[in-house]
Design an enzyme around this catalytic site. Sequence first.
Site, PDB file in Angstrom:
ATOM      1  N   PHE A 158       0.814  -1.224   0.000  1.00  0.00           N
ATOM      2  CA  PHE A 158       0.000   0.000   0.000  1.00  0.00           C
ATOM      3  C   PHE A 158       0.843   1.268   0.000  1.00  0.00           C
ATOM      4  CE2 PHE A 158       0.920  -0.047   4.533  1.00  0.00           C
ATOM      5  CZ  PHE A 158       1.020   1.306   4.820  1.00  0.00           C
ATOM      6  N   LYS A 182      -1.136  -7.236  -9.219  1.00  0.00           N
ATOM      7  CA  LYS A 182      -2.128  -7.261  -8.141  1.00  0.00           C
ATOM      8  C   LYS A 182      -1.716  -6.192  -7.118  1.00  0.00           C
ATOM      9  CE  LYS A 182      -3.146  -8.367  -4.418  1.00  0.00           C
ATOM     10  NZ  LYS A 182      -3.509  -7.344  -3.401  1.00  0.00           N
ATOM     11  N   GLU A 185      -4.966  -3.697  -1.974  1.00  0.00           N
ATOM     12  CA  GLU A 185      -6.419  -3.453  -1.939  1.00  0.00           C
ATOM     13  C   GLU A 185      -6.765  -2.230  -1.090  1.00  0.00           C
ATOM     14  OE1 GLU A 185      -4.572  -5.774  -0.614  1.00  0.00           O
ATOM     15  OE2 GLU A 185      -5.605  -6.997   0.876  1.00  0.00           O
ATOM     16  N   ARG A 186      -5.745  -1.664  -0.379  1.00  0.00           N
ATOM     17  CA  ARG A 186      -6.047  -0.520   0.487  1.00  0.00           C
ATOM     18  C   ARG A 186      -6.064   0.800  -0.286  1.00  0.00           C
ATOM     19  NH1 ARG A 186      -2.272  -1.751   5.613  1.00  0.00           N
ATOM     20  NH2 ARG A 186      -1.619  -3.669   4.641  1.00  0.00           N
ATOM     21  N   SER A 235       5.312  -6.954   3.370  1.00  0.00           N
ATOM     22  CA  SER A 235       5.880  -7.261   4.689  1.00  0.00           C
ATOM     23  C   SER A 235       6.646  -8.590   4.634  1.00  0.00           C
ATOM     24  CB  SER A 235       4.749  -7.338   5.713  1.00  0.00           C
ATOM     25  OG  SER A 235       3.838  -8.338   5.318  1.00  0.00           O
ATOM     26  N   CYS A 290       9.550   1.712   3.535  1.00  0.00           N
ATOM     27  CA  CYS A 290      10.473   0.631   3.902  1.00  0.00           C
ATOM     28  C   CYS A 290      11.884   1.162   4.062  1.00  0.00           C
ATOM     29  CB  CYS A 290      10.443  -0.474   2.869  1.00  0.00           C
ATOM     30  SG  CYS A 290      11.160   0.050   1.323  1.00  0.00           S
ATOM     31  N   GLU A 392       9.155  -4.082  13.046  1.00  0.00           N
ATOM     32  CA  GLU A 392       8.846  -2.977  12.134  1.00  0.00           C
ATOM     33  C   GLU A 392       7.519  -2.358  12.569  1.00  0.00           C
ATOM     34  OE1 GLU A 392       7.719  -3.992   8.042  1.00  0.00           O
ATOM     35  OE2 GLU A 392       8.809  -2.226   7.355  1.00  0.00           O
TER      36      GLU A 392
HETATM   37  P1  NAD Z   1       1.484  -6.592   3.036  1.00  0.00           P
HETATM   38  O1  NAD Z   1       2.519  -7.654   3.123  1.00  0.00           O
HETATM   39  O2  NAD Z   1       0.373  -6.606   4.010  1.00  0.00           O
HETATM   40  O3  NAD Z   1       0.784  -6.614   1.578  1.00  0.00           O
HETATM   41  C1  NAD Z   1       1.537  -6.614   0.398  1.00  0.00           C
HETATM   42  C2  NAD Z   1       0.720  -7.322  -0.686  1.00  0.00           C
HETATM   43  O4  NAD Z   1       0.514  -8.683  -0.298  1.00  0.00           O
HETATM   44  C3  NAD Z   1      -0.648  -6.711  -0.931  1.00  0.00           C
HETATM   45  O5  NAD Z   1      -0.897  -6.676  -2.313  1.00  0.00           O
HETATM   46  C4  NAD Z   1      -1.587  -7.673  -0.221  1.00  0.00           C
HETATM   47  O6  NAD Z   1      -2.857  -7.756  -0.830  1.00  0.00           O
HETATM   48  C5  NAD Z   1      -0.871  -9.003  -0.338  1.00  0.00           C
HETATM   49  N1  NAD Z   1      -1.164  -9.891   0.805  1.00  0.00           N
HETATM   50  C6  NAD Z   1      -1.447  -9.521   2.080  1.00  0.00           C
HETATM   51  N2  NAD Z   1      -1.660 -10.609   2.839  1.00  0.00           N
HETATM   52  C7  NAD Z   1      -1.506 -11.679   2.039  1.00  0.00           C
HETATM   53  C8  NAD Z   1      -1.602 -13.095   2.258  1.00  0.00           C
HETATM   54  N3  NAD Z   1      -1.883 -13.601   3.457  1.00  0.00           N
HETATM   55  N4  NAD Z   1      -1.373 -13.910   1.212  1.00  0.00           N
HETATM   56  C9  NAD Z   1      -1.074 -13.421  -0.003  1.00  0.00           C
HETATM   57  N5  NAD Z   1      -0.991 -12.091  -0.266  1.00  0.00           N
HETATM   58  C10 NAD Z   1      -1.188 -11.228   0.732  1.00  0.00           C
HETATM   59  O7  NAD Z   1       2.272  -5.200   3.062  1.00  0.00           O
HETATM   60  P2  NAD Z   1       1.671  -3.733   3.141  1.00  0.00           P
HETATM   61  O8  NAD Z   1       1.151  -3.516   4.518  1.00  0.00           O
HETATM   62  O9  NAD Z   1       0.791  -3.462   1.993  1.00  0.00           O
HETATM   63  O10 NAD Z   1       2.990  -2.858   2.922  1.00  0.00           O
HETATM   64  C11 NAD Z   1       3.868  -2.521   3.954  1.00  0.00           C
HETATM   65  C12 NAD Z   1       5.018  -3.500   4.049  1.00  0.00           C
HETATM   66  O11 NAD Z   1       5.724  -3.519   2.808  1.00  0.00           O
HETATM   67  C13 NAD Z   1       6.056  -3.089   5.078  1.00  0.00           C
HETATM   68  O12 NAD Z   1       6.486  -4.248   5.742  1.00  0.00           O
HETATM   69  C14 NAD Z   1       7.178  -2.491   4.249  1.00  0.00           C
HETATM   70  O13 NAD Z   1       8.450  -2.545   4.839  1.00  0.00           O
HETATM   71  C15 NAD Z   1       7.113  -3.347   3.036  1.00  0.00           C
HETATM   72  N6  NAD Z   1       7.737  -2.687   1.891  1.00  0.00           N
HETATM   73  C16 NAD Z   1       8.948  -3.142   1.503  1.00  0.00           C
HETATM   74  C17 NAD Z   1       9.587  -2.530   0.445  1.00  0.00           C
HETATM   75  C18 NAD Z   1      10.923  -3.019  -0.004  1.00  0.00           C
HETATM   76  O14 NAD Z   1      11.346  -2.597  -1.063  1.00  0.00           O
HETATM   77  N7  NAD Z   1      11.607  -3.881   0.722  1.00  0.00           N
HETATM   78  C19 NAD Z   1       8.976  -1.456  -0.222  1.00  0.00           C
HETATM   79  C20 NAD Z   1       7.727  -1.041   0.199  1.00  0.00           C
HETATM   80  C21 NAD Z   1       7.113  -1.666   1.258  1.00  0.00           C
END
Ligand code: NAD
Length: 508
Positions: A158, A182, A185-186, A235, A290, A392
């Site tokens: 998101f 994909k 969704e937020r 994450s 991140c 985090e």
């Molecule tokens: P998230 O892991 O909750 O979601 C990321 C994606 O995964 C979304 O599209 C979501 O729909 C999908 N998802 C969520 N739960 C799932 C499941 N159980 N099974 C399959 N798919 C699922 O992350 P977020 O809250 O959207 O974003 C924040 C996180 O992203 C933080 O941990 C941040 O550090 C990380 N991030 C990392 C980088 C990097 O380059 N390392 C960059 C941006 C964000």
Amino acid sequence: MHKTPKEETVIPTVGHWMDGQLIEDTARTQPVYNPATGRSERQVALASVQTVEAAIAAAEKAFPAWRNTPPLKRARVMSKFKVLLEAHADEIAALITAEHGKTLADAHGELQRGMENVEYASYAPELLKGEHSRNVGPGIDSWSEFQALGVTAGITPFNFPAMVPLWMWPMAVVCGNTFVLKPSERDPSSTLFIAQLAQEAGLPPGVLNVVNGDKEAVDTLLRDPRVKAVSFVGSTPIAEYIYAEGCKHGKRVQALGGAKNHAIVMPDADIPNAVNALMGAAYGSCGERCMAIPLVVAIGDDTADKVVEALKVEIAKMKVGPGTDDRNDMGPLVTRQHYEKVKAYVDSGVAEGATLVVDGRKVQVAGHEEGYFLGACLFDHVQPGMKIYQEEIFGPVLGVVRVASLQQAMQLIDDHEYGNGTCIFTRDGEAARYFTDHIQVGMVGVNVPLPVPVAYHSFGGWKRSLFGDLHAYGPDAVRFYTKRKTITQRWPSAGVREGTVFSFPSSR
Ligand code: NAD
């Protein structure tokens, strides 16, 4: 009392983009909130297995023609696309702010960084030239070329709804692949809008498809044999799952995860400059980056005291409020659930004995009482065993850890499970060189708090911040989105014709 159809409030649905068409789909939906007001102004469609399979089929159908489109023509689409992104920048930034909450200036910033990836993708003919060696043997030439994989997919978080998708699909498609994205969704609207601009720029239908959804959509992408590679950013627990599940299904996977980035402040640092840099790195985008800096490691109590005092002064000047008002420095957190989670971390820091120097929990924004606003929080005397040190938080919470030496500071960083970014503030070139050389982190800054690589380098962390071998975007993306084929060729003629040889061919 029943409402007549006319009276009913119709909430717009953010659907899918498939084979060049917008697909309305209200079978399963979830609300999308404006974090500044706490109100839901639209809902997002959550794709079923069948919908995702239809998107994969569209991408598969588009692949043969797109693979054979000359790289220069594919690159020209990117050049036009960048012009369209610039022309629509205000609309895109407004969509980001309305669903993510970040300030408009910050939304423009992420879009700009995304556009730089589009610019890099427009060098495709140069990037895909391959390698050629003449006369590797008598009359034998050999070359490596980088061929497209087929249907590729991306799953994005998101916090950068425009930039992170632009890290992925422009490079995938200029390399000749087709793509199914994909988004989170937020905050899905800006991503969908951008996908439509790509078609306006000349991207043929089916080359880029967007399916909105949740785990059901993600699992379908991970398991479908037609999808050859998956890029994920999100994450760490989900990244680990994506990596394991994708690899199990025979895919190439890169999964970028979470972070807990430390900034070291040396006693010789330019403290006012370091503190200004730390303010933006800790509280910009409400800490939802991140590459944010949630931890300062100050060398010596005197340095720590100066840093904490200066941070207090700067925090007092900060303005918190809706991202649409350009006087504000920090907007709300993304959802109520995330707001509660971040607040609970602050409570736990207090309970575990860290000193809460600035408490942002009581911040109220007049006229926006239902918004998810949390003020900047600053902890001193954070200890490595504490939850606020280890985990985090992804919110506007900065912790100061006090240590006696650079060695101790580096040991803390190396011992942490994450290794995304780090930086050092110092005037000592020798210390900085030692730090950059030895620290176990993927992206390192020297007096640069957010060392996010530019588009012509690649982005990625170490340890549990990245699962996979290659980093995101830049040169690594060419390797990730192509497979190498090496061809060795000889055209027999009287001069080089050989008799039968049974020994292993060599250049002996
Ligand atoms: P998230 O892991 O909750 O979601 C990321 C994606 O995964 C979304 O599209 C979501 O729909 C999908 N998802 C969520 N739960 C799932 C499941 N159980 N099974 C399959 N798919 C699922 O992350 P977020 O809250 O959207 O974003 C924040 C996180 O992203 C933080 O941990 C941040 O550090 C990380 N991030 C990392 C980088 C990097 O380059 N390392 C960059 C941006 C964000």
